[in-house]
Design an enzyme around this catalytic site. Structure first.
Site, PDB file in Angstrom:
ATOM      1  N   SER A 220       0.843  -1.197   0.000  1.00 26.23           N
ATOM      2  CA  SER A 220       0.000   0.000   0.000  1.00 26.23           C
ATOM      3  C   SER A 220       0.876   1.243   0.000  1.00 26.23           C
ATOM      4  O   SER A 220       2.035   1.209   0.443  1.00 26.23           O
ATOM      5  CB  SER A 220      -0.906   0.003   1.236  1.00 26.23           C
ATOM      6  N   TYR A 233      -2.134  -1.140  10.338  1.00 30.04           N
ATOM      7  CA  TYR A 233      -2.215  -1.383   8.893  1.00 30.04           C
ATOM      8  C   TYR A 233      -0.943  -0.905   8.187  1.00 30.04           C
ATOM      9  O   TYR A 233      -0.349  -1.639   7.388  1.00 30.04           O
ATOM     10  CB  TYR A 233      -3.433  -0.674   8.313  1.00 30.04           C
TER      11      TYR A 233
END
Length: 356
Positions: A220, A233
Site C-alpha cells: 500500500s 495497517y
C-alpha cells in the site's frame, strides 16, 4: 453536468469535473507529447510544411523528440537490467492462487482469470459472493500456518502446481493504538504479513521445481507513511513491502520466477469504506477494475517490478528525505491524519481475515 453512462450501462452521479485528476492528465501526456511517437509528430509535420533543418522550430522540435525518445529508451533499458527478460505466460498451463479473494480486488482478479480459462483457487475464511467457472474456493485462515499447509496440499492435488500467487488478504481496523486490542493487532499481522510468509513457503518450492512462477505482493502507499488510526495497517504493509524486497533478492537466481509489488492508494472496496480522500484531484480513489487490469497486464506480460498508483504513491517516499517541519506541513495540507475519522470498514463479522 453529469458524466455519460459507464461501459457497464450504469450512470455515475458524480459531476464530470470530479473525474478529472492529475493522474488522468499525466496519462494523456504520457500517451501524446511525452511519448516518442507523439513527440516526433511535430518535427515531421513541420518538415512537411517545408521548414528547413536550420529553422529553430524544426531543430528545436527534433531535439525535444530526441530527448523524449532517449528518456523512453533509458526507462526500458532500466527495467530490463533490473528485472531481466519476461517469463513465458501460457494460460493453459497456469494455476492461480489468490488469498482474500472472496470479495473486492481479489475476487475481481479471480473472476477474470477464471473466465479466461485458468484454474483459480481462492483462499479465504469467507465464501465468495458469486460463483465463477474455474474458480475453486478453499476455506482457509491464511494467517494460520497449519491451515495453509493443509489447504496447499489440496490445491496442488486438485488443481495442479500453482504458478501465480497473489497475496491479497488484508484487514484494517481503523482504530488508534490505544483503542486497538491485542486480538485486533494480532489479526492484522496474521492476515497482512504472516499469511505472505506461509503461502510463499508452501508454493514457492513448486514454482522453483517447475522453473516458472509469479508472486504478487499487495502492499500500500501507506507503507511509506503512518496516518492516525492506521498504525497496525501501515506497519503491516511496510513489513510486506520489505518482505517483497528480500524475496526478490532470493529468487533472482531463478530466471523465470518473477516478483511483483503493488502499492496502490485508496481503492473503492469495503476495506476502507467510509474514508474520503482529502483531494480527489491529487489523490483520486482507485476503482478495483483499474487496479486489477494493471496487475493482470503485468502477470500476462511475465514481468517483474513495482506498480504504484495513483501518481502520489510513486513520490510519497520522498517525504522521508524532507525536513520534519515540511513533512508535518504536507501531512496537514493533505489531510491524511483526519481521513480515517469517517472510517466504517467492513461489517464486524467480516473484519477478521479480510481482503482488499
Amino acid at each position: 453536468m453529469e458524466a455519460p453512462p459507464t461501459p457497464s450501462g450504469f450512470q455515475t452521479d458524480k459531476p464530470i469535473l470530479s473525474l478529472l485528476n492529475i493522474d488522468l492528465l499525466v496519462q494523456v501526456a504520457s500517451n501524446t507529447f511525452l511519448h516518442p511517437l507523439g513527440a516526433w509528430m511535430l518535427p515531421l509535420s513541420l518538415r512537411s510544411l517545408t521548414f528547413q533543418y536550420h529553422h529553430p522550430p524544426l531543430w528545436g522540435s527534433i531535439l525535444y523528440a530526441a530527448l523524449v525518445t532517449l528518456y523512453w529508451l533509458s526507462q526500458t533499458l532500466n527495467r530490463r537490467l533490473a528485472y531481466g527478460a519476461s517469463r513465458p505466460f501460457d494460460k493453459t498451463e497456469e494455476v492461480l492462487v489468490v488469498t482474500g479473494g472472496a470479495s473486492g480486488l481479489g475476487l475481481l482478479i479471480a473472476q477474470v482469470y477464471g473466465m479466461r480459462g485458468l484454474s483459480v483457487a481462492i483462499l479465504d475464511v469467507n465464501k465468495p459472493e458469486v460463483h465463477v467457472r474455474n474458480v475453486q474456493f478453499y476455506k482457509c485462515d491464511v494467517g494460520n500456518y497449519e491451515e495453509v499447509k493443509t489447504v496447499s496440499r489440496r490445491v496442488i492435488e486438485e488443481l495442479g502446481q500453482p504458478t501465480i500467487l497473489i497475496n491479497n488478504a488484508a484487514v484494517a481496523h481503523g482504530k488508534t493504538i490505544l483503542d486497538l486490542n491485542a486480538t485486533e493487532i494480532r489479526s492484522t499481522f496474521d492476515s497482512n504479513v504472516l499469511s505472505n510468509f506461509w503461502t510463499i513457503k508452501e508454493f514457492l518450492p513448486g514454482m522453483i521445481e517447475a522453473k516458472k512462477g509469479t508472486i504478487v505482493t499487495i502492499s500500500s502507499a501507506l507503507s511509506h507513511i503512518g496516518p492516525k488510526q492506521c498504525a497496525d495497517y501501515s506497519a503491516s504493509k511496510a513489513a510486506v513491502r520489505l518482505l517483497h524486497e528480500a524475496l526478490t533478492a532470493e529468487v533472482a537466481q531463478y530466471k523465470d520466477i518473477k516478483t511483483l509489488l503493488v502499492c496502490p492508494g485508496q481503492i473503492s472496496t469495503p476495506l476502507f469504506d467510509g474514508v474520503e480522500t482529502p483531494s480527489n484531484f491529487f489523490a483520486p480513489i482507485l476503482e478495483p477494475v483499474d487496479v486489477a487490469k494493471e496487475i493482470m497486464v503485468a502477470i500476462d506480460s511475465g514481468i517483474a517490478g513495482t506498480l504504484e498508483f495513483p501518481l502520489y504513491a510513486r513520490w510519497i517516499v520522498v517525504m522521508q528525505a524532507l525536513p520534519v517541519s515540511i513533512q508535518r506541513f504536507l501531512r496537514w495540507i493533505s489531510g491524511c491524519d483526519e481521513a480515517m475519522k469517517t472510517f466504517r470498514g467492513r461489517h464486524p463479522t467480516n473484519n477478521v481475515k479480510g481482503k482488499n
